[in-house]
Design a protein around this motif. Structure first.
Motif, PDB file in Angstrom:
ATOM      1  N   LEU A  94      -7.416   1.836  -4.928  1.00 23.08           N
ATOM      2  CA  LEU A  94      -8.560   0.941  -4.767  1.00 23.08           C
ATOM      3  C   LEU A  94      -9.443   0.910  -6.011  1.00 23.08           C
ATOM      4  O   LEU A  94     -10.236  -0.013  -6.200  1.00 23.08           O
ATOM      5  CB  LEU A  94      -9.391   1.352  -3.542  1.00 23.08           C
ATOM      6  CG  LEU A  94      -8.672   1.200  -2.198  1.00 23.08           C
ATOM      7  CD1 LEU A  94      -9.566   1.640  -1.057  1.00 23.08           C
ATOM      8  CD2 LEU A  94      -8.194  -0.235  -1.979  1.00 23.08           C
ATOM      9  N   ASP A  95      -9.343   1.936  -6.860  1.00 19.89           N
ATOM     10  CA  ASP A  95     -10.143   1.959  -8.082  1.00 19.89           C
ATOM     11  C   ASP A  95      -9.398   2.815  -9.108  1.00 19.89           C
ATOM     12  O   ASP A  95      -9.148   4.004  -8.854  1.00 19.89           O
ATOM     13  CB  ASP A  95     -11.515   2.568  -7.784  1.00 19.89           C
ATOM     14  CG  ASP A  95     -12.473   2.443  -8.969  1.00 19.89           C
ATOM     15  OD1 ASP A  95     -12.002   2.458 -10.127  1.00 19.89           O
ATOM     16  OD2 ASP A  95     -13.688   2.329  -8.736  1.00 19.89           O
ATOM     17  N   ALA A  96      -9.054   2.200 -10.244  1.00 19.74           N
ATOM     18  CA  ALA A  96      -8.253   2.888 -11.271  1.00 19.74           C
ATOM     19  C   ALA A  96      -8.899   4.210 -11.693  1.00 19.74           C
ATOM     20  O   ALA A  96      -8.192   5.163 -12.046  1.00 19.74           O
ATOM     21  CB  ALA A  96      -8.072   1.979 -12.476  1.00 19.74           C
ATOM     22  N   ARG A  97     -10.217   4.282 -11.640  1.00 24.83           N
ATOM     23  CA  ARG A  97     -10.936   5.504 -12.017  1.00 24.83           C
ATOM     24  C   ARG A  97     -10.463   6.725 -11.217  1.00 24.83           C
ATOM     25  O   ARG A  97     -10.524   7.862 -11.704  1.00 24.83           O
ATOM     26  CB  ARG A  97     -12.434   5.255 -11.756  1.00 24.83           C
ATOM     27  CG  ARG A  97     -13.358   6.438 -11.944  1.00 24.83           C
ATOM     28  CD  ARG A  97     -14.805   6.023 -11.720  1.00 24.83           C
ATOM     29  NE  ARG A  97     -15.102   5.600 -10.359  1.00 24.83           N
ATOM     30  CZ  ARG A  97     -15.420   6.406  -9.356  1.00 24.83           C
ATOM     31  NH1 ARG A  97     -15.474   7.705  -9.543  1.00 24.83           N
ATOM     32  NH2 ARG A  97     -15.674   5.931  -8.148  1.00 24.83           N
ATOM     33  N   LEU A  98     -10.007   6.508  -9.991  1.00 26.72           N
ATOM     34  CA  LEU A  98      -9.623   7.633  -9.134  1.00 26.72           C
ATOM     35  C   LEU A  98      -8.209   8.155  -9.409  1.00 26.72           C
ATOM     36  O   LEU A  98      -7.838   9.225  -8.936  1.00 26.72           O
ATOM     37  CB  LEU A  98      -9.708   7.225  -7.661  1.00 26.72           C
ATOM     38  CG  LEU A  98     -11.099   6.906  -7.124  1.00 26.72           C
ATOM     39  CD1 LEU A  98     -10.995   6.442  -5.686  1.00 26.72           C
ATOM     40  CD2 LEU A  98     -12.022   8.110  -7.234  1.00 26.72           C
ATOM     41  N   CYS A  99      -7.418   7.384 -10.162  1.00 30.40           N
ATOM     42  CA  CYS A  99      -6.016   7.787 -10.372  1.00 30.40           C
ATOM     43  C   CYS A  99      -5.934   8.801 -11.515  1.00 30.40           C
ATOM     44  O   CYS A  99      -6.448   8.555 -12.595  1.00 30.40           O
ATOM     45  CB  CYS A  99      -5.164   6.558 -10.685  1.00 30.40           C
ATOM     46  SG  CYS A  99      -3.423   6.994 -10.825  1.00 30.40           S
ATOM     47  N   PRO A 100      -5.272   9.938 -11.276  1.00 32.91           N
ATOM     48  CA  PRO A 100      -5.195  10.953 -12.341  1.00 32.91           C
ATOM     49  C   PRO A 100      -4.232  10.586 -13.478  1.00 32.91           C
ATOM     50  O   PRO A 100      -4.186  11.288 -14.478  1.00 32.91           O
ATOM     51  CB  PRO A 100      -4.707  12.204 -11.596  1.00 32.91           C
ATOM     52  CG  PRO A 100      -4.020  11.697 -10.389  1.00 32.91           C
ATOM     53  CD  PRO A 100      -4.645  10.383 -10.022  1.00 32.91           C
ATOM     54  N   LEU A 101      -3.465   9.495 -13.321  1.00 30.52           N
ATOM     55  CA  LEU A 101      -2.519   9.129 -14.384  1.00 30.52           C
ATOM     56  C   LEU A 101      -3.217   8.292 -15.456  1.00 30.52           C
ATOM     57  O   LEU A 101      -4.124   7.510 -15.156  1.00 30.52           O
ATOM     58  CB  LEU A 101      -1.357   8.314 -13.797  1.00 30.52           C
ATOM     59  CG  LEU A 101      -0.539   8.971 -12.688  1.00 30.52           C
ATOM     60  CD1 LEU A 101       0.602   8.048 -12.280  1.00 30.52           C
ATOM     61  CD2 LEU A 101       0.001  10.320 -13.130  1.00 30.52           C
ATOM     62  N   LYS A 102      -2.739   8.438 -16.695  1.00 31.04           N
ATOM     63  CA  LYS A 102      -3.281   7.662 -17.823  1.00 31.04           C
ATOM     64  C   LYS A 102      -2.909   6.184 -17.685  1.00 31.04           C
ATOM     65  O   LYS A 102      -1.801   5.881 -17.262  1.00 31.04           O
ATOM     66  CB  LYS A 102      -2.648   8.123 -19.147  1.00 31.04           C
ATOM     67  CG  LYS A 102      -3.057   9.457 -19.657  1.00 31.04           C
ATOM     68  CD  LYS A 102      -2.506   9.647 -21.076  1.00 31.04           C
ATOM     69  CE  LYS A 102      -0.999   9.609 -21.087  1.00 31.04           C
ATOM     70  NZ  LYS A 102      -0.355  10.731 -21.758  1.00 31.04           N
ATOM     71  N   SER A 103      -3.777   5.311 -18.107  1.00 26.84           N
ATOM     72  CA  SER A 103      -3.501   3.872 -18.252  1.00 26.84           C
ATOM     73  C   SER A 103      -2.894   3.219 -17.016  1.00 26.84           C
ATOM     74  O   SER A 103      -2.065   2.323 -17.135  1.00 26.84           O
ATOM     75  CB  SER A 103      -2.532   3.598 -19.414  1.00 26.84           C
ATOM     76  OG  SER A 103      -2.738   4.457 -20.475  1.00 26.84           O
ATOM     77  N   VAL A 104      -3.268   3.688 -15.856  1.00 28.22           N
ATOM     78  CA  VAL A 104      -2.756   3.061 -14.630  1.00 28.22           C
ATOM     79  C   VAL A 104      -3.868   2.204 -14.028  1.00 28.22           C
ATOM     80  O   VAL A 104      -5.019   2.628 -13.966  1.00 28.22           O
ATOM     81  CB  VAL A 104      -2.285   4.153 -13.639  1.00 28.22           C
ATOM     82  CG1 VAL A 104      -2.190   3.635 -12.227  1.00 28.22           C
ATOM     83  CG2 VAL A 104      -0.932   4.698 -14.076  1.00 28.22           C
ATOM     84  N   THR A 105      -3.517   0.971 -13.638  1.00 23.20           N
ATOM     85  CA  THR A 105      -4.518   0.096 -13.022  1.00 23.20           C
ATOM     86  C   THR A 105      -4.175  -0.084 -11.535  1.00 23.20           C
ATOM     87  O   THR A 105      -3.117   0.349 -11.079  1.00 23.20           O
ATOM     88  CB  THR A 105      -4.532  -1.286 -13.703  1.00 23.20           C
ATOM     89  OG1 THR A 105      -3.268  -1.901 -13.446  1.00 23.20           O
ATOM     90  CG2 THR A 105      -4.764  -1.170 -15.205  1.00 23.20           C
ATOM     91  N   GLU A 106      -5.085  -0.777 -10.824  1.00 19.62           N
ATOM     92  CA  GLU A 106      -4.900  -0.955  -9.375  1.00 19.62           C
ATOM     93  C   GLU A 106      -3.554  -1.611  -9.058  1.00 19.62           C
ATOM     94  O   GLU A 106      -2.900  -1.253  -8.092  1.00 19.62           O
ATOM     95  CB  GLU A 106      -6.031  -1.815  -8.772  1.00 19.62           C
ATOM     96  CG  GLU A 106      -7.372  -1.121  -8.693  1.00 19.62           C
ATOM     97  CD  GLU A 106      -8.187  -1.212  -9.980  1.00 19.62           C
ATOM     98  OE1 GLU A 106      -7.638  -1.677 -11.003  1.00 19.62           O
ATOM     99  OE2 GLU A 106      -9.364  -0.807  -9.968  1.00 19.62           O
TER     100      GLU A 106
END
Ligand code: NAD
Ligand code: IPM
Ligand code: MN
Length: 354
Positions: free
Chosen positions: A109-121
């Motif tokens: 729901l928000d790319a900020r929460l994903c621990p992977l680099k350069s991953v978008t929604e």
């Protein structure tokens, strides 16, 4: 006729997050004029310790007869190390109502929460379908010479042609109906040739019926690696009970953690059960710290199933807005309590009166 919901708050953080979910339901009744009524059931560790009762007699028949959906928090309590009550209630309902589909969406729901680099929604949006009534969870097995140095423990992995085929068909049908083009089946047939060989053979038959879908197989160890290496390659994953359990927690890490992972236990067209993927989180229970978003998104899945898709998509939008504005608990980098996140989401839903 209003839709009737059985609510089982359960143990640990269950009552806290389900408390928020109930307030969301009340807003949906008001804002979307949705005819919903619900009843709470106190099944869980407290009742078990007090009365020795786990799933009360006649519960399955009662749920089937009197309810359209079940919303459950979580079950598990350190005072019940055997986990007997959770097995009886949670697995008892899954098996008793033959809820063979465990649908666990993995949507960032928000790319900020994903621990992977350069991953978008758009890179993390797939669905895990977990077989939910057999496999390693069938409860077939036993102990021989228990508590002696010669003890033997057997826990069978039960795979039936019918059970495997119906979850595979469900995954392909979902793909067709939701505009998804790829289905990945995962097993461990290289090490478990009998049980998972059956998955291979059933998959090879079922995929032929869906030539428009790109069907692929990955062993579960490789799949676990690929989910992290490149999650955007997946649209629909279908697997057995145990692997689905493990992969759904792994995949939840891509969303920022279990606080964002909803799920549904379905028997299409029949009474189904909705539960967040997370457990009772005893370490934070009773502290007003639990993230209620998984329970709220789960409530959205239930509303869609009950025939209120607008309410469901509105709930997802409001949860996304909350995360974007950092209206969140500590696990999502926020500073708010469970109830405060719930207040904000309920206020936004209130503004929707139509
Ligand atoms: P868990 O999901 O309860 O917790 C794992 C970790 O995630 C912990 O650090 C916990 O604090 C955190 N967490 C989980 N949900 C959270 C939320 N909403 N907000 C913030 N943080 C959250 O898994 P566990 O610790 O392995 O299990 C605890 C108990 O829950 C056990 O008894 C287990 O059997 C049970 N369990 C029940 C269900 C269910 O009823 N559906 C699912 C999983 C585990
Ligand atoms: C889940 C849980 C349950 C499961 C446990 C509590 C039996 O982990 O719903 O994911 O393994 O199915
Ligand atoms: Mn689990």
């Amino acid at each position: 006729m209003p839709k009737r919901i059985a609510i089982i708050p359960g143990d640990g953080i269950g009552p806290e997050v389900i408390g928020v979910a109930e307030r969301v339901l009340a807003k949906v009744v008001h804002s979307f004029r949705a005819p919903l009524v619900w009843t709470r059931f106190d099944w869980g560790a407290e009742k078990y310790l007090r009365e020795g009762v786990t799933l009360p007699e006649g519960a399955i028949e009662m749920l089937r007869r009197d309810y359209d959906a079940i919303l459950i928090g979580a079950l598990g309590d350190p005072r019940v190390p055997s986990n007997q009550h959770a097995a009886d209630i949670l697995l008892g309902i899954r098996f008793g109502l033959d809820l063979f589909v465990n649908q666990r969406p993995v949507k960032l729901l928000d790319a900020r929460l994903c621990p992977l680099k350069s991953v978008t929604e758009k890179d993390v949006d797939f669905v895990v379908f977990r077989e939910n009534t057999e496999g390693a969870y069938a409860g077939v097995g036993g102990n021989f010479k228990r508590d002696t140095p010669d003890e033997i423990a057997v826990q069978e992995d039960v795979n039936t042609r019918k059970g495997v085929e119906r979850i595979l068909v469900h995954a392909f049908e979902f793909a067709v109906q939701h505009g998804r083009k790829k289905v990945c089946m995962s097993d461990k047939s290289n090490a478990m040739p009998y049980g998972h060989g059956l998955w291979q053979r059933a998959f090879s038959d079922v995929r032929k019926r869906y030539p428009q879908i790109e069907a692929r197989h990955l062993y579960v160890d490789t799949l676990a690696m690929e989910i992290i290496r490149n999650p955007s390659q997946f649209e629909v994953i279908v697997t057995c009970n145990l692997f689905g359990d493990i992969l759904s927690d792994l995949a939840a890490a891509l969303l920022g953690g279990l606080g964002a992972a909803p799920s549904a236990n379905l028997n299409p067209g029949r009474v189904s059960m909705f539960e967040p993927v997370h457990g009772s989180a005893p370490g934070i229970a009773g502290k007003n710290q639990a993230n209620p978003m998984a329970a709220i998104l789960t409530t959205g899945m239930m509303l869609e199933n009950l025939g209120f898709p607008e309410a469901s998509s509105r709930i997802e939008t409001v949860v996304r807005e909350a995360i974007h504005q950092n209206v969140a608990t500590a696990d999502f980098g926020g500073t708010l309590a469970t109830r405060e996140v719930g207040d904000w989401i309920c206020e936004r839903l209130e503004e929707d009166i139509c």
